[in-house]
Scaffold this motif. Structure first.
Motif, PDB file in Angstrom:
ATOM      1  N   GLY A 198      32.521  37.476  33.399  1.00 50.32           N
ATOM      2  CA  GLY A 198      31.149  37.309  32.955  1.00 50.32           C
ATOM      3  C   GLY A 198      30.341  36.382  33.849  1.00 50.32           C
ATOM      4  O   GLY A 198      29.195  36.679  34.204  1.00 50.32           O
ATOM      5  N   VAL A 199      30.933  35.232  34.230  1.00 50.11           N
ATOM      6  CA  VAL A 199      30.161  34.283  35.047  1.00 50.11           C
ATOM      7  C   VAL A 199      29.968  34.799  36.469  1.00 50.11           C
ATOM      8  O   VAL A 199      28.914  34.577  37.080  1.00 50.11           O
ATOM      9  CB  VAL A 199      30.799  32.870  35.058  1.00 50.11           C
ATOM     10  N   ILE A 200      30.962  35.497  37.021  1.00 49.04           N
ATOM     11  CA  ILE A 200      30.786  36.080  38.352  1.00 49.04           C
ATOM     12  C   ILE A 200      29.704  37.161  38.306  1.00 49.04           C
ATOM     13  O   ILE A 200      28.828  37.232  39.183  1.00 49.04           O
ATOM     14  CB  ILE A 200      32.103  36.660  38.890  1.00 49.04           C
ATOM     15  N   ASP A 224      26.447  44.659  34.420  1.00 54.77           N
ATOM     16  CA  ASP A 224      27.672  45.435  34.233  1.00 54.77           C
ATOM     17  C   ASP A 224      28.714  44.906  35.216  1.00 54.77           C
ATOM     18  O   ASP A 224      28.415  44.684  36.398  1.00 54.77           O
ATOM     19  CB  ASP A 224      27.425  46.923  34.491  1.00 54.77           C
ATOM     20  N   VAL A 225      29.945  44.731  34.751  1.00 55.54           N
ATOM     21  CA  VAL A 225      30.987  44.108  35.572  1.00 55.54           C
ATOM     22  C   VAL A 225      31.480  45.079  36.641  1.00 55.54           C
ATOM     23  O   VAL A 225      31.987  46.155  36.317  1.00 55.54           O
ATOM     24  CB  VAL A 225      32.175  43.662  34.700  1.00 55.54           C
ATOM     25  N   PRO A 226      31.332  44.724  37.934  1.00 58.19           N
ATOM     26  CA  PRO A 226      31.868  45.593  38.996  1.00 58.19           C
ATOM     27  C   PRO A 226      33.390  45.677  38.937  1.00 58.19           C
ATOM     28  O   PRO A 226      34.069  44.743  38.482  1.00 58.19           O
ATOM     29  CB  PRO A 226      31.419  44.877  40.283  1.00 58.19           C
ATOM     30  N   LEU A 227      33.921  46.787  39.418  1.00 49.21           N
ATOM     31  CA  LEU A 227      35.370  47.010  39.359  1.00 49.21           C
ATOM     32  C   LEU A 227      36.128  45.941  40.129  1.00 49.21           C
ATOM     33  O   LEU A 227      37.162  45.454  39.675  1.00 49.21           O
ATOM     34  CB  LEU A 227      35.705  48.403  39.907  1.00 49.21           C
ATOM     35  N   TRP A 228      35.623  45.547  41.306  1.00 45.63           N
ATOM     36  CA  TRP A 228      36.360  44.565  42.105  1.00 45.63           C
ATOM     37  C   TRP A 228      36.434  43.222  41.387  1.00 45.63           C
ATOM     38  O   TRP A 228      37.431  42.492  41.525  1.00 45.63           O
ATOM     39  CB  TRP A 228      35.747  44.419  43.497  1.00 45.63           C
ATOM     40  N   VAL A 229      35.391  42.893  40.607  1.00 44.40           N
ATOM     41  CA  VAL A 229      35.403  41.648  39.837  1.00 44.40           C
ATOM     42  C   VAL A 229      36.480  41.718  38.761  1.00 44.40           C
ATOM     43  O   VAL A 229      37.220  40.745  38.533  1.00 44.40           O
ATOM     44  CB  VAL A 229      34.020  41.382  39.212  1.00 44.40           C
ATOM     45  N   MET A 230      36.578  42.858  38.087  1.00 41.55           N
ATOM     46  CA  MET A 230      37.608  43.040  37.062  1.00 41.55           C
ATOM     47  C   MET A 230      38.998  42.843  37.661  1.00 41.55           C
ATOM     48  O   MET A 230      39.850  42.150  37.083  1.00 41.55           O
ATOM     49  CB  MET A 230      37.493  44.433  36.440  1.00 41.55           C
ATOM     50  N   ILE A 231      39.236  43.427  38.826  1.00 38.03           N
ATOM     51  CA  ILE A 231      40.573  43.392  39.422  1.00 38.03           C
ATOM     52  C   ILE A 231      40.947  41.984  39.864  1.00 38.03           C
ATOM     53  O   ILE A 231      42.040  41.490  39.560  1.00 38.03           O
ATOM     54  CB  ILE A 231      40.662  44.384  40.601  1.00 38.03           C
TER      55      ILE A 231
END
Length: 333
Positions: free
Chosen positions: A199-201, A215-222
């Protein structure tokens, strides 16, 4: 890492991942303290399981991340300096409580840091008080209470259903069931707690203009999931001792009841985008399980110490977040 990153944004990503790593070893106890203390799994087995399922849980949903990115402070106050100061506030409080073995909330440390830094930048109006109340403060109180009541109910129901069961057979059955409940607890921890750094990123990326929506990018999730899993693998033995031994003496049946209750509450909160404290919930569940045996089965002095830390977390992290923002402003960061 995508193009367009400035030094400050890179620092935010690095510190957010550091927070996730610290969160992993700080909150490892949430997923494995009971299963280790009952000796159903060895510490190594438990940590490997928790790390893998924390990673899996972190990739499943992003509703909690969206709450952090858009539901705590106003977007016009979410400057890169504010976000970095917020993360520093969360990290400092996490490390203080880890050193003293206090099971406080990493989630609320980060949220406190965000509120403190946001208020230091834009005044009290920078905080979305309605969102803070509905998504954070009410669940702060309600989630451990629900964990307590569900733990009490589940343990009482187990006692009623299995009171005539053969002790050895029942014990072996609940040892197997506890492996499943510990797995569910680890998965739910990843699904809720790893979302905070995502969330903060995401908030910083949105503020910087790199993404157009929160919306959270995929690379951030990983990368956040990997950081959480790595921290989990490092372990957090000070807090494990508090959660697994100091509250009450746990048997496999107690561990199963506590973990099943805690995981249920956390998964429900994640579904509604509520960043609850996995620490609060599992501790509440353990107390509920202990209370089913009578009030003398639980060390209530430990509960008093925990509750004090719980209520200190948001204002303490907010103070560090505000101080960090003031320092960054002073040095023109």
């Amino acid at each position: 890492m995508p193009e367009g990153f400035g030094i400050l944004l890179i620092l935010i990503v690095v510190f957010a991942l550091a927070f996730d790593y610290i969160n992993g070893f700080h909150d490892t106890a949430n997923a494995i303290a009971t299963v280790v203390s009952t000796r159903v799994l060895t510490p190594l087995q438990a940590i490997v399981m928790a790390a893998g399922l924390n990673f899996a849980g972190a990739l499943i949903a992003t509703r909690v991340a969206h709450t952090i990115a858009s539901g705590i402070i106003e977007s016009h106050s979410a400057t890169e300096t504010v976000v970095l100061a917020a993360i520093i506030g969360g990290i400092v409080w996490n490390l203080v409580t880890w050193v003293f073995g206090i099971p406080s909330s990493s989630s609320h440390a980060l949220i406190g840091g965000l509120c403190g830094a946001g208020a230091a930048h834009g005044g009290l109006a920078a905080v979305q008080w309605k969102g803070l109340l509905n998504k954070v403060l009410i669940p702060l109180v309600a989630s451990p209470v629900l964990g307590f009541l569900l733990g009490l109910l589940v343990m009482s129901l187990i006692g009623w259903l299995f009171h005539n069961a053969h002790p050895r057979r029942a014990g072996e059955a609940f040892r197997n069931l506890q492996r499943l409940s510990a797995a569910a607890m680890a998965f739910s921890h990843g699904q809720n707690d790893a979302q905070k750094s995502m969330g903060v990123i995401t908030l910083a990326l949105f503020t910087h203009g790199i993404i157009k929506k929160t919306d959270v990018p995929l690379w951030v999730m990983i990368v956040c999931a990997l950081a959480m899993a790595a921290g989990t693998a490092a372990g957090g033995w000070r807090i494990i001792r508090t959660m697994g031994h100091k509250i009450m003496r746990l048997d496999p049946v107690n561990g199963f009841a506590a973990e099943a209750s805690g995981a249920t509450v956390i998964l429900a909160a994640s579904h509604f985008g509520m960043p609850v404290s996995t620490t609060h919930v599992i501790a509440g569940s353990i107390f509920g399980v202990g209370a089913s045996k009578g009030r003398h089965a639980v060390r209530w002095s430990v509960a008093q110490r925990m509750v004090t830390a719980w209520f200190l977390t948001i204002p303490a992290a907010a103070a560090v977040g505000a101080a960090s923002y003031a320092l960054f402003t002073l040095v023109h960061l």
